[in-house]
Every structure is written in C-alpha cells, then in structure tokens.
Design a protein around this motif. Structure first.
Motif, PDB file in Angstrom:
ATOM      1  N   ALA A   1       0.842  -1.218   0.000  1.00  0.00           N
ATOM      2  CA  ALA A   1       0.000   0.000   0.000  1.00  0.00           C
ATOM      3  C   ALA A   1       0.865   1.252   0.000  1.00  0.00           C
ATOM      4  N   VAL A   2       1.991   1.231   0.723  1.00  0.00           N
ATOM      5  CA  VAL A   2       2.885   2.401   0.749  1.00  0.00           C
ATOM      6  C   VAL A   2       3.447   2.656  -0.653  1.00  0.00           C
ATOM      7  N   PHE A   3       3.901   1.593  -1.322  1.00  0.00           N
ATOM      8  CA  PHE A   3       4.479   1.765  -2.661  1.00  0.00           C
ATOM      9  C   PHE A   3       3.397   2.253  -3.642  1.00  0.00           C
ATOM     10  N   ALA A   4       2.184   1.710  -3.517  1.00  0.00           N
ATOM     11  CA  ALA A   4       1.088   2.128  -4.413  1.00  0.00           C
ATOM     12  C   ALA A   4       0.742   3.595  -4.170  1.00  0.00           C
ATOM     13  N   GLU A   5       0.747   4.026  -2.919  1.00  0.00           N
ATOM     14  CA  GLU A   5       0.431   5.425  -2.613  1.00  0.00           C
ATOM     15  C   GLU A   5       1.532   6.366  -3.091  1.00  0.00           C
ATOM     16  N   ALA A   6       2.785   5.959  -2.947  1.00  0.00           N
ATOM     17  CA  ALA A   6       3.884   6.798  -3.449  1.00  0.00           C
ATOM     18  C   ALA A   6       3.735   6.966  -4.962  1.00  0.00           C
ATOM     19  N   PHE A   7       3.392   5.870  -5.633  1.00  0.00           N
ATOM     20  CA  PHE A   7       3.219   5.913  -7.097  1.00  0.00           C
ATOM     21  C   PHE A   7       2.050   6.832  -7.455  1.00  0.00           C
ATOM     22  N   ARG A   8       0.953   6.715  -6.731  1.00  0.00           N
ATOM     23  CA  ARG A   8      -0.261   7.508  -7.030  1.00  0.00           C
ATOM     24  C   ARG A   8       0.003   9.004  -6.895  1.00  0.00           C
ATOM     25  N   VAL A   9       0.679   9.417  -5.812  1.00  0.00           N
ATOM     26  CA  VAL A   9       0.817  10.866  -5.586  1.00  0.00           C
ATOM     27  C   VAL A   9       1.891  11.500  -6.463  1.00  0.00           C
ATOM     28  N   LEU A  10       2.804  10.687  -7.004  1.00  0.00           N
ATOM     29  CA  LEU A  10       3.854  11.264  -7.849  1.00  0.00           C
ATOM     30  C   LEU A  10       3.315  11.652  -9.221  1.00  0.00           C
ATOM     31  N   VAL A  11       3.876  12.723  -9.761  1.00  0.00           N
ATOM     32  CA  VAL A  11       3.591  13.068 -11.163  1.00  0.00           C
ATOM     33  C   VAL A  11       4.314  12.048 -12.051  1.00  0.00           C
ATOM     34  N   PRO A  12       3.828  11.834 -13.292  1.00  0.00           N
ATOM     35  CA  PRO A  12       4.614  11.006 -14.217  1.00  0.00           C
ATOM     36  C   PRO A  12       6.018  11.588 -14.344  1.00  0.00           C
ATOM     37  N   GLY A  13       7.024  10.726 -14.265  1.00  0.00           N
ATOM     38  CA  GLY A  13       8.414  11.198 -14.283  1.00  0.00           C
ATOM     39  C   GLY A  13       8.928  11.539 -12.889  1.00  0.00           C
ATOM     40  N   GLY A  14       8.041  11.489 -11.885  1.00  0.00           N
ATOM     41  CA  GLY A  14       8.450  11.785 -10.507  1.00  0.00           C
ATOM     42  C   GLY A  14       9.336  10.687  -9.949  1.00  0.00           C
ATOM     43  N   ARG A  15       9.983  10.984  -8.826  1.00  0.00           N
ATOM     44  CA  ARG A  15      10.980  10.017  -8.338  1.00  0.00           C
ATOM     45  C   ARG A  15      10.884   9.793  -6.833  1.00  0.00           C
ATOM     46  N   VAL A  16      11.445   8.658  -6.447  1.00  0.00           N
ATOM     47  CA  VAL A  16      11.541   8.267  -5.045  1.00  0.00           C
ATOM     48  C   VAL A  16      13.012   8.333  -4.644  1.00  0.00           C
ATOM     49  N   GLY A  17      13.307   8.944  -3.475  1.00  0.00           N
ATOM     50  CA  GLY A  17      14.668   8.943  -2.919  1.00  0.00           C
ATOM     51  C   GLY A  17      14.561   8.698  -1.423  1.00  0.00           C
ATOM     52  N   VAL A  18      14.699   7.452  -1.041  1.00  0.00           N
ATOM     53  CA  VAL A  18      14.347   7.002   0.304  1.00  0.00           C
ATOM     54  C   VAL A  18      15.558   6.390   0.984  1.00  0.00           C
ATOM     55  N   LEU A  19      15.649   6.539   2.299  1.00  0.00           N
ATOM     56  CA  LEU A  19      16.578   5.753   3.126  1.00  0.00           C
ATOM     57  C   LEU A  19      15.736   4.760   3.913  1.00  0.00           C
ATOM     58  N   ASP A  20      16.216   3.526   3.996  1.00  0.00           N
ATOM     59  CA  ASP A  20      15.463   2.539   4.777  1.00  0.00           C
ATOM     60  C   ASP A  20      16.410   1.424   5.205  1.00  0.00           C
ATOM     61  N   VAL A  21      15.953   0.635   6.160  1.00  0.00           N
ATOM     62  CA  VAL A  21      16.706  -0.560   6.539  1.00  0.00           C
ATOM     63  C   VAL A  21      16.303  -1.691   5.593  1.00  0.00           C
ATOM     64  N   VAL A  22      17.308  -2.396   5.065  1.00  0.00           N
ATOM     65  CA  VAL A  22      17.071  -3.484   4.104  1.00  0.00           C
ATOM     66  C   VAL A  22      17.917  -4.692   4.532  1.00  0.00           C
TER      67      VAL A  22
END
Ligand SMILES: C[S@@+](CC[C@H](N)C(=O)[O-])C[C@H]1O[C@@H](n2cnc3c(N)ncnc32)[C@H](O)[C@@H]1O
Length: 266
Positions: A171-192
């Motif tokens: 759901a988080v990934f789907a929401e990030a995709f929804r709110v971004l404009v086409p061509g928009g980007r993700v720049g995240v820090l996370d534990v992996v």
C-alpha cells in the motif's frame, strides 16, 4: 487491517510518541536501540541512526529540537537531488528534519509536505517549523498507507527509516506511485535485509519498532516497487545496522508515460 497489524501499528505509534516527548521531557522508544528513561534532550539511539548521519552544516542550520528528534538512517535530502520549485513529500516525517531541509532546497517556489500518524511528532514538527520560520512547509496527519494528497501532485517522495515500520508495504508503494507526477521520483533511506535472511532471522536481530524486524530484503523491496509500477529501481547499501542488515538508499522512478495524472478537461 488484521488485529495483529493494527496492534503493531499502535505499538509503533506509542514508541514514536514517547520518542517525541523524550526530546523535551524524557521517555523511551526509538530506532536501533534500547532507549532509556533518563530525561535528555536528544533521543537515545546508536550511531547507525539519527543526526550524526547529517553534515554539520545541515545540523547547524536547523532548530536544535529538529536535530535532537532525528531518528532516520541517512539523509534522504542529500540523495534525492532536490531542485528549486519541486514539491516534496516526506513519508513518516517525525520531528521534521528532512522536511525543513527539503523546504530550503526547493525554495519559495517549491513546497515540502511532511506526513506522520503520531500527534506528538506532528506537534514537535510544527514547533520546529515555527522556530525555523519555514513558510513553504505543511505537516499532514495520516498514514503512509493512505496518503491524504491528490494523485499526481508531488515531484519527489522521500522517507527516512519509516517504510520498514509499515504493516502494509504494498500500500505504501502504491500510494507513493499515485501521488507522484509522471516522471516523478523516489529517494528514500530505509533498513534493508540481505536476501538470505528469513523474516525470523531479521526479527532475531532487532525488534519491529526498532526498524529491524519489519525490514524487507533487497529482492522484496525491488519487487514491491516494480509491482507498484516503478522503474529504474536502485537499492544501494550505505552502512550496516545489524548482522546482514543495512541502511540503504532506495531510488526509483514513476515512468513519464504512467497514468495517475488527474483527469483533465479535454
Ligand atoms: C524512525 S522515525 C523516523 C522519523 C523521521 N523520518 C526522521 O528521520 O527522523 C519513524 C516515524 O514514522 C512515523 N510512522 C511510522 N509508521 C507510520 C505510518 N504507517 N504512517 C505514518 N507515519 C508513520 C512515526 O510516527 C515516526 O514519526
């Protein structure tokens, strides 16, 4: 949401409410450590998390309480290459450190939104915004699984050590995709986590509210972002936070031709 997910989310909320209160009064609960109960001005976390991961010039330019409340695992504003005029959304903005830094980078023609579910963190963030005199900033109450913003209104989604805490990462990934404009980007820090570590092995290395047990593996992260529609996914570890677990920079792009833009009158 199952009872188990809702209990987990409530324990995350309680812990980060305590961490916000700790900045001024002394309490417990945060990423990467067993937080103590002695009054102090900065949340008690180990060297893999928090304000030590920022440059001294970033730290010196912010209200002390925004720096003290820093609980992230890197500096997403440094990896997102923000530009003048952009609209930025920080998922799980905590005391507001990355929102305030983003606001400065996008300037008066841009805007930085912070989204958090914890009232105590939002109160701290608002106080920090006031101290910083930032006018191109808005803090929103809500969850990162149901972002309270319209589709295609954000240029860059950032986040700092929060997505691992979500009980519904698709759901988080789907929401990030929804709110971004086409061509928009993700720049995240996370534990992996390393792909070889099972969920049980991740949980042996740290608890859920401490940003360890809920971490995705590298492959799971990539698959989750791609399933939401993202392309150009890059996940680059920066430093170890536990055996086989890393802080990592996660970058991805919403394709320029992707749908998700609001309907326009033709
Ligand atoms: C580890 S702290 C990171 C805060 C901030 N990004 C930083 O770098 O200091 C996690 C923050 O995410 C928020 N949070 C956790 N899960 C969330 C969710 N599902 N929706 C919204 N906020 C959430 C918590 O309230 C807390 O403020």
């Amino acid at each position: 949401m199952t009872d188990q997910s809702s209990d987990l989310r409530e324990s995350v909320r309680r812990n980060y409410a305590a961490a916000a209160i700790q900045v001024t009064e002394g309490a417990a609960g945060c990423c990467g450590s067993d937080c103590g109960t002695t009054p102090r001005t900065a949340v008690d976390i180990d060297e893999n998390f928090g304000s030590a991961l920022y440059t001294s010039s970033d730290r010196d330019s912010l209200p002390a309480e925004a720096v003290a409340a820093s609980l992230g695992c890197g500096n997403p504003t440094a990896v997102a290459e923000l530009r003048e005029g952009e609209r930025v959304l920080d998922l799980g903005s905590g005391g507001g450190i990355d929102v305030l830094l983003s606001a400065r980078r996008v300037g008066p023609t841009g805007k930085a939104y912070g989204l958090d579910m914890t009232d105590e963190m939002l109160a701290l963030a608002l106080a920090n915004q006031k101290k910083a005199g930032a006018t191109n900033v808005e803090f929103l109450k809500g969850t990162i699984e149901a972002v309270p913003l319209p589709a295609a209104t954000i240029d860059v989604v950032i986040s700092n050590c929060v997505i691992n805490l979500s009980t519904d990462k698709p759901a988080v990934f789907a929401e990030a995709f929804r709110v971004l404009v086409p061509g928009g980007r993700v720049g995240v820090l996370d534990v992996v986590a390393d792909d070889a570590l099972s969920p049980a092995q991740r949980a042996e290395r740290g608890d859920y509210v401490g940003c360890i047990a809920g971490a995705l593996s590298f492959s799971e992260y990539r698959r989750g972002l791609e399933a939401a529609g993202f392309t150009d996914v890059e996940i680059t570890p920066t430093h170890a936070v536990a055996d086989g677990m890393h802080s990592a920079v996660v970058r991805a792009t919403k394709p320029a031709a992707a749908s998700g833009a609001p309907a326009t009158d033709a």
